[in-house]
Design a protein around this motif. Structure first.
Motif, PDB file in Angstrom:
ATOM      1  N   ILE A  85       0.745  -1.309   0.028  1.00 12.44           N
ATOM      2  CA  ILE A  85      -0.094  -0.022   0.058  1.00 12.44           C
ATOM      3  C   ILE A  85       0.844   1.265   0.084  1.00 12.44           C
ATOM      4  N   LEU A  86       0.563   2.215  -0.690  1.00 10.50           N
ATOM      5  CA  LEU A  86       0.991   3.831  -0.778  1.00 10.50           C
ATOM      6  C   LEU A  86       0.016   4.428   0.031  1.00 10.50           C
ATOM      7  N   LEU A  87       0.479   5.000   1.124  1.00  8.28           N
ATOM      8  CA  LEU A  87      -0.441   6.147   1.888  1.00  8.28           C
ATOM      9  C   LEU A  87      -0.161   7.290   1.657  1.00  8.28           C
ATOM     10  N   ILE A  88      -1.129   8.191   1.499  1.00  4.40           N
ATOM     11  CA  ILE A  88      -1.039   9.640   1.307  1.00  4.40           C
ATOM     12  C   ILE A  88      -1.397  10.268   2.662  1.00  4.40           C
ATOM     13  N   GLU A  89      -0.386  11.042   3.204  1.00  4.99           N
ATOM     14  CA  GLU A  89      -0.580  11.597   4.558  1.00  4.99           C
ATOM     15  C   GLU A  89      -0.515  10.750   5.681  1.00  4.99           C
ATOM     16  N   THR A  90      -0.122  11.148   6.705  1.00  2.00           N
ATOM     17  CA  THR A  90      -0.211  10.268   8.036  1.00  2.00           C
ATOM     18  C   THR A  90      -1.113  11.061   9.404  1.00  2.00           C
ATOM     19  N   MET A  91      -1.496  12.474   8.795  1.00  2.00           N
ATOM     20  CA  MET A  91      -2.344  13.087   9.779  1.00  2.00           C
ATOM     21  C   MET A  91      -1.410  13.618  10.912  1.00  2.00           C
ATOM     22  N   PRO A 111       1.088  -4.744   3.505  1.00  2.00           N
ATOM     23  CA  PRO A 111       2.081  -3.992   4.136  1.00  2.00           C
ATOM     24  C   PRO A 111       1.947  -2.277   3.607  1.00  2.00           C
ATOM     25  N   ILE A 112       2.171  -1.635   4.376  1.00  2.00           N
ATOM     26  CA  ILE A 112       2.268   0.077   3.968  1.00  2.00           C
ATOM     27  C   ILE A 112       3.446   0.020   3.615  1.00  2.00           C
TER      28      ILE A 112
END
Length: 306
Positions: A85-91, A111-112
């Motif tokens: 997974i590709l995550l955009i932003e982590t908050m 997995p990220i």
């Protein structure tokens, strides 16, 4: 140092907005009437499925409040690739990161592999320290440099802006693993027909901006971060004290977006190219008015009044 003394006379715009450059890039400005602008302790995040493998994550209030001009919390998203997974932003806080992580896991247990920060502002990247150790963090080079050098100052800035007791105090620096230089991009093939293009145009809202373009088999989706915060009546958020280069870079990105593309602004509901045109119209008109004021010899105070 006053910005007018630093760049050409057209930068009267900066004086107009009372922006003063500091050694950590953040401008000094009047706080909003109500602090926080949005409360990290009350925001609820909601999952939006765009394709079978691409998802946006927005504040639950974004759909009903964006067009009313009510400030919204940070948007995010993720792409489920063949291997991960590709995550955009982590908050900004653990509470918000945990919500985002739970939404990711409601879709996939892969997995990220990557986490992208579109800005060095804490609401986009302070959750980095909570990522799995194997995840690779991607930032533009200024974002990485500024966070590395000035993390504690940026943290205090975010606490000032969003209030104490929101979980910002617990954030810790985790440096980037992949860094994208100015005027360059990084293309990642995630498999499953998903190509991610990470674009560093230079300053569009701040020098730390990174644009995310996701090309799938039948759709193109953009995460535009702070340079395009939301549809009208939201106006461009220029608090980092830049204007001339951002006008050109905003237009550059806008020209790259197709009429049928899906757009996820930095702080608003999902829209399209037409939905963010107001940003372009606004900065273009503002630049024209300031140029006229300069030609007519107005002072900063006269320009502000006019």
């Amino acid at each position: 140092m006053n910005v007018i003394n630093k760049i050409n006379r057209l930068a009267l715009f900066n004086g107009l907005l009372l922006f003063l450059c500091t050694n950590i890039t953040y401008a000094q400005f009047a706080l909003p009437a109500h602090v926080p602008i949005w409360d990290a302790n009350t925001v609820t995040l909601k999952l939006h499925k765009i394709t079978e493998t691409v998802y946006a994550v927005l504040p639950a209030t974004a759909e009903t409040e964006t067009t009313k001009g009510i400030p919204q919390a940070t948007t995010a998203g993720f792409i489920v690739g063949e291997k991960g997974i590709l995550l955009i932003e982590t908050m900004m806080t653990k509470r918000l990161y945990d919500q985002l992580y739970t939404l990711v896991r409601s879709v996939s247990q892969k997995p990220i592999l990557y986490a992208v920060n579109t800005s060095d502002h804490g609401d986009h990247c302070f959750g980095n320290y909570l990522l799995p150790k194997e995840s690779l963090i991607i930032q533009n080079e200024f974002c990485n440099e500024n966070l590395t050098r000035n993390f504690e100052s940026i943290k205090q800035f975010m606490i000032m802006l969003f209030g104490q007791g929101r979980g910002i105090e617990e954030s810790r620096l985790r440096v980037a693993d992949l860094i994208i230089p100015k005027h360059q991009n990084l293309k990642l093939d995630l498999g499953n027909g998903n190509i991610v293009d990470l674009i560093n145009t230079g300053t569009a809202q701040s020098p730390a901006d990174l644009f995310v373009k996701v090309v799938t088999k039948d759709k193109t989706i953009w995460w535009l971060g702070n340079p395009f915060i939301a549809e009208r009546p939201a106006i461009p958020w220029l608090f980092d004290g830049y204007f001339l280069e951002p006008v050109d870079n905003l237009k550059k990105i806008y020209a790259m977006i197709g009429g049928e593309d899906i757009v996820v602004p930095g702080h608003g509901h999902i829209t399209n190219k037409a939905g963010i045109k107001y940003t372009i119209d606004y900065v273009t008109a503002l630049k024209g008015h300031i140029e006229t004021a300069v030609k007519e010899g107005f002072s900063v105070e006269e320009t502000k009044k006019k």
